[in-house]
Design a protein around this motif. Structure first.
Motif, short mmCIF file in Angstrom:
data_model
loop_
_atom_site.label_atom_id
_atom_site.label_comp_id
_atom_site.label_asym_id
_atom_site.label_seq_id
_atom_site.Cartn_x
_atom_site.Cartn_y
_atom_site.Cartn_z
N ALA A 1 -1.79 12.55 13.81
CA ALA A 1 -0.57 11.43 12.77
C ALA A 1 -1.44 12.57 11.20
O ALA A 1 -2.36 13.34 11.15
N THR A 2 -0.19 12.28 10.35
CA THR A 2 -0.48 12.52 8.72
C THR A 2 -0.16 12.43 8.31
O THR A 2 -0.20 11.35 8.06
N TRP A 3 -0.97 12.62 7.32
CA TRP A 3 -0.97 11.47 6.16
C TRP A 3 -0.87 11.87 4.42
O TRP A 3 -0.75 13.11 4.63
N SER A 4 -1.08 11.21 3.75
CA SER A 4 -0.43 11.85 1.89
C SER A 4 -1.18 10.87 1.97
O SER A 4 -1.33 9.62 1.60
N VAL A 5 -1.12 10.84 -0.16
CA VAL A 5 -1.45 9.91 -0.59
C VAL A 5 -0.31 10.12 -1.69
O VAL A 5 -0.11 10.83 -2.16
N GLU A 6 -0.35 8.76 -2.49
CA GLU A 6 0.68 8.65 -3.26
C GLU A 6 0.16 7.93 -5.20
O GLU A 6 -0.98 6.51 -4.39
N ASP A 7 -0.21 8.19 -5.88
CA ASP A 7 -0.58 7.94 -7.17
C ASP A 7 0.39 7.17 -7.86
O ASP A 7 1.35 7.32 -8.55
N VAL A 8 -0.44 5.58 -7.99
CA VAL A 8 0.41 4.10 -7.94
C VAL A 8 0.95 4.61 -9.67
O VAL A 8 1.97 3.75 -10.08
N ASP A 9 0.23 5.05 -10.55
CA ASP A 9 0.02 5.19 -11.84
C ASP A 9 1.11 6.46 -12.04
O ASP A 9 1.01 6.08 -13.35
N SER A 10 1.68 7.05 -11.20
CA SER A 10 2.88 8.09 -11.32
C SER A 10 4.38 7.73 -11.24
O SER A 10 4.99 8.31 -12.41
N ASP A 11 4.24 6.03 -10.62
CA ASP A 11 5.39 5.48 -11.01
C ASP A 11 6.00 4.36 -11.48
O ASP A 11 4.81 3.36 -10.77
N PRO A 12 6.11 3.66 -12.31
CA PRO A 12 6.26 2.12 -12.77
C PRO A 12 6.49 1.02 -11.30
O PRO A 12 6.41 0.12 -11.59
N GLU A 13 7.48 1.57 -10.24
CA GLU A 13 8.11 0.61 -10.00
C GLU A 13 6.64 0.67 -8.57
O GLU A 13 6.35 -0.04 -8.07
N LEU A 14 5.98 2.16 -8.36
CA LEU A 14 5.50 1.66 -7.39
C LEU A 14 3.74 0.73 -8.34
O LEU A 14 3.15 0.12 -7.78
N ARG A 15 3.78 1.22 -9.40
CA ARG A 15 2.53 0.60 -9.99
C ARG A 15 2.60 -1.26 -9.38
O ARG A 15 1.79 -1.52 -9.65
N ALA A 16 3.94 -1.80 -10.37
CA ALA A 16 4.53 -2.84 -10.06
C ALA A 16 3.54 -3.27 -8.52
O ALA A 16 3.08 -4.87 -8.95
N GLU A 17 4.46 -2.45 -7.86
CA GLU A 17 4.54 -3.06 -6.52
C GLU A 17 2.88 -3.27 -5.63
O GLU A 17 2.60 -4.13 -5.46
N TYR A 18 2.50 -2.29 -6.18
CA TYR A 18 0.80 -1.74 -4.98
C TYR A 18 -0.52 -2.33 -6.62
O TYR A 18 -1.32 -2.27 -5.72
N GLY A 19 -0.15 -1.91 -7.97
CA GLY A 19 -1.28 -2.02 -8.53
C GLY A 19 -2.23 -2.96 -8.33
O GLY A 19 -3.56 -2.26 -8.78
N ASP A 20 -1.98 -4.04 -7.44
CA ASP A 20 -3.40 -4.83 -8.11
C ASP A 20 -3.81 -4.89 -6.64
O ASP A 20 -4.64 -5.10 -7.11
N ARG A 21 -3.65 -4.02 -5.91
CA ARG A 21 -4.19 -4.10 -4.53
C ARG A 21 -4.70 -2.92 -3.95
O ARG A 21 -5.49 -2.61 -3.13
N VAL A 22 -4.61 -2.09 -4.67
CA VAL A 22 -5.23 -0.28 -3.98
C VAL A 22 -6.61 -0.30 -3.90
O VAL A 22 -6.95 -0.64 -4.59
N PRO A 23 -6.64 0.11 -2.41
CA PRO A 23 -6.40 0.97 -1.77
C PRO A 23 -4.64 0.28 -0.62
O PRO A 23 -5.73 -0.88 -0.52
N VAL A 24 -3.56 0.61 -0.97
CA VAL A 24 -2.35 -0.45 0.40
C VAL A 24 -2.33 1.17 1.03
O VAL A 24 -2.05 1.83 0.55
N PHE A 25 -2.16 0.62 2.41
CA PHE A 25 -1.90 1.44 3.24
C PHE A 25 -1.06 1.48 4.13
O PHE A 25 -0.55 0.56 4.38
N LEU A 26 0.20 2.56 4.30
CA LEU A 26 1.10 1.87 4.79
C LEU A 26 1.55 3.50 6.41
O LEU A 26 0.71 4.31 6.58
N VAL A 27 2.03 2.69 7.87
CA VAL A 27 2.28 3.65 8.13
C VAL A 27 3.58 3.75 8.83
O VAL A 27 4.30 2.24 8.74
N ASP A 28 3.85 4.85 8.73
CA ASP A 28 5.97 5.34 8.93
C ASP A 28 6.41 4.46 7.40
O ASP A 28 7.52 3.71 7.99
#
Length: 79
Positions: free
Chosen positions: A32-59
């Motif tokens: 499988a492939t994988w990548s990393v997204e920095d939640v602090d690079s995007d206000p929407e990502l920070r709002a959605e995931y900020g308190d729970r990192v690390p969060v894992f998404l599959v597809d």
């Protein structure tokens, strides 16, 4: 079909670093492939995931957070 895991992470997050090591190993074993997204690079990502990192998404769908459940992740990537 090859799956993709996205690790929602932030800089200087020890749990995120540990999760990355596990995800890299599991994805390599299963092709499988994988990548990393920095939640602090995007206000929407920070709002959605900020308190729970690390969060894992599959597809693109949330699979889990805080700790990689290896058996569960392997099952998701095998399907």
């Amino acid at each position: 079909m090859s799956h993709h895991v996205t690790l929602m992470s932030r800089v200087s997050c020890h749990s995120c670093e540990e999760a990355a090591v596990e995800i890299e190993r599991i994805c390599a074993e299963l092709g499988a492939t994988w990548s990393v997204e920095d939640v602090d690079s995007d206000p929407e990502l920070r709002a959605e995931y900020g308190d729970r990192v690390p969060v894992f998404l599959v597809d693109g769908a949330e699979h889990g957070y805080w700790k990689v459940e290896e058996d569960r992740l392997r099952a998701a990537l095998a399907g």
